[in-house]
Design a protein around this motif. Structure first.
Motif, mmCIF file in Angstrom:
data_model
loop_
_atom_site.group_PDB
_atom_site.id
_atom_site.type_symbol
_atom_site.label_atom_id
_atom_site.label_comp_id
_atom_site.label_asym_id
_atom_site.label_seq_id
_atom_site.Cartn_x
_atom_site.Cartn_y
_atom_site.Cartn_z
ATOM 1 N N LEU A 177 -48.173 -17.733 -43.041
ATOM 2 C CA LEU A 177 -47.083 -18.682 -42.852
ATOM 3 C C LEU A 177 -45.786 -17.879 -42.796
ATOM 4 O O LEU A 177 -45.547 -17.018 -43.643
ATOM 5 C CB LEU A 177 -47.030 -19.685 -44.008
ATOM 6 N N LEU A 178 -44.956 -18.150 -41.805
ATOM 7 C CA LEU A 178 -43.714 -17.407 -41.640
ATOM 8 C C LEU A 178 -42.569 -18.172 -42.290
ATOM 9 O O LEU A 178 -42.345 -19.349 -42.000
ATOM 10 C CB LEU A 178 -43.422 -17.163 -40.159
ATOM 11 N N PHE A 179 -41.857 -17.491 -43.159
ATOM 12 C CA PHE A 179 -40.747 -18.081 -43.911
ATOM 13 C C PHE A 179 -39.474 -17.361 -43.475
ATOM 14 O O PHE A 179 -39.256 -16.202 -43.812
ATOM 15 C CB PHE A 179 -40.986 -17.913 -45.412
ATOM 16 N N TRP A 180 -38.638 -18.055 -42.691
ATOM 17 C CA TRP A 180 -37.418 -17.448 -42.154
ATOM 18 C C TRP A 180 -36.230 -17.800 -43.038
ATOM 19 O O TRP A 180 -35.979 -18.972 -43.329
ATOM 20 C CB TRP A 180 -37.170 -17.928 -40.730
ATOM 21 N N ILE A 181 -35.486 -16.791 -43.448
ATOM 22 C CA ILE A 181 -34.257 -16.993 -44.215
ATOM 23 C C ILE A 181 -33.078 -16.680 -43.304
ATOM 24 O O ILE A 181 -32.882 -15.525 -42.904
ATOM 25 C CB ILE A 181 -34.218 -16.085 -45.461
ATOM 26 N N GLY A 182 -32.319 -17.705 -42.949
ATOM 27 C CA GLY A 182 -31.187 -17.468 -42.067
ATOM 28 C C GLY A 182 -30.847 -18.682 -41.236
ATOM 29 O O GLY A 182 -31.322 -19.797 -41.480
ATOM 30 N N LEU A 183 -30.030 -18.450 -40.225
ATOM 31 C CA LEU A 183 -29.526 -19.516 -39.376
ATOM 32 C C LEU A 183 -30.491 -19.814 -38.233
ATOM 33 O O LEU A 183 -31.373 -19.022 -37.914
ATOM 34 C CB LEU A 183 -28.155 -19.124 -38.808
ATOM 35 N N ASP A 184 -30.286 -20.957 -37.621
ATOM 36 C CA ASP A 184 -31.043 -21.332 -36.429
ATOM 37 C C ASP A 184 -30.310 -20.747 -35.221
ATOM 38 O O ASP A 184 -29.519 -21.416 -34.564
ATOM 39 C CB ASP A 184 -31.137 -22.856 -36.333
ATOM 40 N N ASN A 185 -30.570 -19.479 -34.930
ATOM 41 C CA ASN A 185 -29.851 -18.784 -33.871
ATOM 42 C C ASN A 185 -30.838 -18.098 -32.927
ATOM 43 O O ASN A 185 -32.043 -18.355 -32.970
ATOM 44 C CB ASN A 185 -28.872 -17.769 -34.475
ATOM 45 N N SER A 186 -30.328 -17.215 -32.073
ATOM 46 C CA SER A 186 -31.184 -16.562 -31.082
ATOM 47 C C SER A 186 -32.216 -15.648 -31.728
ATOM 48 O O SER A 186 -33.316 -15.470 -31.190
ATOM 49 C CB SER A 186 -30.322 -15.759 -30.099
ATOM 50 N N ALA A 187 -31.881 -15.057 -32.880
ATOM 51 C CA ALA A 187 -32.857 -14.209 -33.568
ATOM 52 C C ALA A 187 -34.048 -15.046 -34.037
ATOM 53 O O ALA A 187 -35.208 -14.640 -33.893
ATOM 54 C CB ALA A 187 -32.195 -13.506 -34.752
ATOM 55 N N PHE A 188 -33.765 -16.220 -34.591
ATOM 56 C CA PHE A 188 -34.828 -17.119 -35.040
ATOM 57 C C PHE A 188 -35.664 -17.598 -33.854
ATOM 58 O O PHE A 188 -36.897 -17.648 -33.922
ATOM 59 C CB PHE A 188 -34.203 -18.301 -35.782
ATOM 60 N N THR A 189 -34.997 -17.928 -32.747
ATOM 61 C CA THR A 189 -35.711 -18.362 -31.548
ATOM 62 C C THR A 189 -36.626 -17.268 -31.026
ATOM 63 O O THR A 189 -37.740 -17.534 -30.562
ATOM 64 C CB THR A 189 -34.710 -18.771 -30.454
ATOM 65 N N ASN A 190 -36.169 -16.027 -31.113
ATOM 66 C CA ASN A 190 -36.984 -14.898 -30.667
ATOM 67 C C ASN A 190 -38.291 -14.822 -31.448
ATOM 68 O O ASN A 190 -39.369 -14.597 -30.881
ATOM 69 C CB ASN A 190 -36.190 -13.601 -30.834
ATOM 70 N N PHE A 191 -38.226 -15.035 -32.759
ATOM 71 C CA PHE A 191 -39.435 -15.017 -33.581
ATOM 72 C C PHE A 191 -40.323 -16.227 -33.276
ATOM 73 O O PHE A 191 -41.555 -16.114 -33.251
ATOM 74 C CB PHE A 191 -39.067 -14.995 -35.063
ATOM 75 N N ILE A 192 -39.703 -17.383 -33.051
ATOM 76 C CA ILE A 192 -40.478 -18.589 -32.750
ATOM 77 C C ILE A 192 -41.304 -18.405 -31.481
ATOM 78 O O ILE A 192 -42.494 -18.730 -31.433
ATOM 79 C CB ILE A 192 -39.542 -19.806 -32.609
#
Length: 321
Positions: A177-192
């Motif tokens: 399970l991936l637990f992202w700490i941070g904003l909903d930005n382009s970096a998060f989208t890249n991981f998604i």
């Protein structure tokens, strides 16, 4: 040393905060560039100039983050991989310490073995002037590093967006399970988009709460598939040059031009700084644009544009028939 933070070179050239541009260094003859106070950076290799990145330190309440992480671990039933925005890298030791406090509080000494943290790979970006695309194929982000002797047991290493982590032998990303700490930005989208088969949740450090709604993941994927289908019907394709500093950008432009030409379509190359609807509206003849940039800035939301904007990887899917 030159410090870059969304710096304008002239009226029409704009440097995105995640890209190290050797254009600046070449103009003023500097041997070194520093990308200063960066929260979103792709860590793509530069062409000629080394770069040193200094990350910002966004506020994060470690106790709240650790509590959300611990509670999600208990409910998840699967091991958790903690990923984070680079602006929160400074807070990871505090998160780990607070997590141990939570484990002691609930008398669960084994919880730490179910949580794995990614690490920042390196703050120094080295140039790679001779970088070529092997076998003329695109290299995907999040690629596994399995160069070790296959006869020896070794962990599988991953690198993406400045973060690195390893999984034990026999484990897959889908097992976590991936637990992202941070904003909903382009970096998060890249991981998604890279790990779209994994379950992902996000801890919003600003609001101090856990976001478990994963519908965004499906919407982003559907949107990208839709753009690929529209690109297949295009007759005239514009290639937007979004970087002059990331190693291999020129090879990518040539590859995209050859790809479009082989598909029986016309290709035109544009260098105009940061794309916006007003600029691209001057070229209504183009049915689709391919944005050659780094992995994180290439994902543009083109809803306000007259023509869709796709990534080089999506162009391969659309035109490589």
């Amino acid at each position: 040393m030159y410090l870059i933070q969304g710096t304008s070179i002239n009226d029409d050239a704009y440097i995105l905060s995640c890209i190290i541009e050797n254009l600046v260094g070449n103009k003023i003859f500097l041997p070194f560039v520093s990308n200063f106070w960066v929260s979103i950076i792709c860590f793509g290799r530069t062409t000629t100039i080394p770069a040193f990145c200094v990350f910002g330190k966004a506020p994060l309440k470690a106790s709240n983050g650790a509590e959300s992480l611990y509670n999600y671990t208990v409910k998840g039933g699967k091991p958790i991989l903690v990923l984070f925005g680079l602006e929160y890298a400074h807070a990871m030791p505090d998160i780990k310490e607070a997590l141990n406090v939570e484990a002691v509080r609930f008398h669960d000494s084994n919880s730490g073995f179910q949580i794995h943290f990614a690490n920042v790979t390196n703050s120094v970006i080295t140039p790679s002037a001779s970088m070529k695309l092997e076998n003329r194929h695109l290299m995907l982000n999040g690629e596994q590093d399995n160069n070790e002797d296959s006869s020896q047991k070794t962990d599988t290493k991953f690198r993406l967006g400045g973060l690195g982590w390893s999984l034990p032998e026999g484990h897959r990303m889908e097992d976590y399970l991936l637990f992202w700490i941070g904003l909903d930005n382009s970096a998060f989208t890249n991981f998604i988009l890279t790990f779209n088969s994994c379950e992902i949740v996000r801890y919003d450090a600003i609001e101090g709460c856990l976001k478990t709604d994963v519908s965004q993941q499906a919407k982003i994927l559907k949107r990208r598939y839709y753009l690929v289908e529209k690109a297949k019907d295009a007759n005239m394709v514009g290639i937007l040059v979004g970087t002059l500093g990331v190693a291999g950008y020129l090879d990518m432009i040539h590859q995209m031009t050859e790809l479009v030409t082989r598909a029986g379509k016309k290709a035109y190359t544009f260098l105009m700084g940061k794309p916006n609807p007003a600029k691209l509206a001057n070229f209504p003849e183009c049915d689709v644009f391919i944005y050659v940039s780094c992995a994180q800035t290439a994902l543009l939301d083109s809803k306000e544009f007259l023509a869709p904007i796709i990534t080089p990887f999506e162009a391969l899917i659309a035109f490589n028939r």
